[in-house]
Design an enzyme around this catalytic site. Structure first.
Site, PDB file in Angstrom:
ATOM      1  N   VAL A  45     -34.501  -5.051 -12.855  1.00 10.72           N
ATOM      2  CA  VAL A  45     -33.232  -5.687 -12.602  1.00 10.72           C
ATOM      3  C   VAL A  45     -32.245  -4.869 -12.014  1.00 10.72           C
ATOM      4  O   VAL A  45     -31.563  -5.198 -11.046  1.00 10.72           O
ATOM      5  CB  VAL A  45     -32.646  -6.349 -14.003  1.00 10.72           C
ATOM      6  N   HIS A  77     -29.302   1.584 -22.892  1.00  7.09           N
ATOM      7  CA  HIS A  77     -29.769   1.307 -21.239  1.00  7.09           C
ATOM      8  C   HIS A  77     -29.733  -0.030 -20.751  1.00  7.09           C
ATOM      9  O   HIS A  77     -29.331  -0.259 -19.758  1.00  7.09           O
ATOM     10  CB  HIS A  77     -31.317   1.858 -21.259  1.00  7.09           C
ATOM     11  N   ARG A 117     -35.672 -17.842 -23.557  1.00  5.21           N
ATOM     12  CA  ARG A 117     -34.849 -18.038 -22.429  1.00  5.21           C
ATOM     13  C   ARG A 117     -35.542 -17.988 -21.122  1.00  5.21           C
ATOM     14  O   ARG A 117     -34.707 -17.921 -20.094  1.00  5.21           O
ATOM     15  CB  ARG A 117     -33.868 -16.861 -22.566  1.00  5.21           C
TER      16      ARG A 117
END
Length: 138
Positions: A45, A77, A117
């Site tokens: 990401v 993190h 999700r």
């Protein structure tokens, strides 16, 4: 005729999840008469902004979706990665005046939460298409 041409930036980290997200995104794009015309895999990401920028520079790309899963670890993190990436993603959308939807789940979630999700892939396309439609009205 395709309504919108979508670029997708997909994190390879947690690929088992992001691959499912991408497949759902492709299905949703078809349902909405759109097409994901280019998929750019990136390590994680945090690495997304440069790939997003390169896609936004292309005239043939109307919008970009981001797909990733930021899972909680033993340190903060995940919080740092998600915060900095989402801020830069929003900045790029404003800079190029094209929608960039945030199909990134997390931070602060477990692997089980992330599995629940994966539909964020579908939601990313939905949001991108809605924004393209809304911007046409302005």
């Amino acid at each position: 005729m395709v309504k919108y041409r979508i670029g997708a930036v997909v994190a390879e980290f947690n690929y088992d999840l992001t691959h499912m997200m991408l497949e759902l995104a492709k299905e949703e794009a078809k349902i909405r008469d759109c097409e994901i015309v280019q998929v750019v895999p990136v390590p994680g990401v945090f690495d997304m902004p440069l790939a997003i920028k390169k896609l936004l520079e292309k005239d043939e790309i109307d919008t970009v979706i981001t797909l990733g899963a930021v899972i909680e670890g033993s340190t903060d993190h995940d919080q740092i990665v998600a915060q900095h990436a989402s801020r830069k993603i929003a900045d790029l959308s404003l800079e190029f005046e094209k929608p960039v939807s945030l199909g990134i789940s997390g931070p602060g979630m477990t692997r089980l939460d992330a599995h629940k999700r994966v539909e964020y892939g579908k939601r990313a396309v939905e949001a991108a298409v809605k924004m393209c439609d809304r911007l046409k009205e302005i």
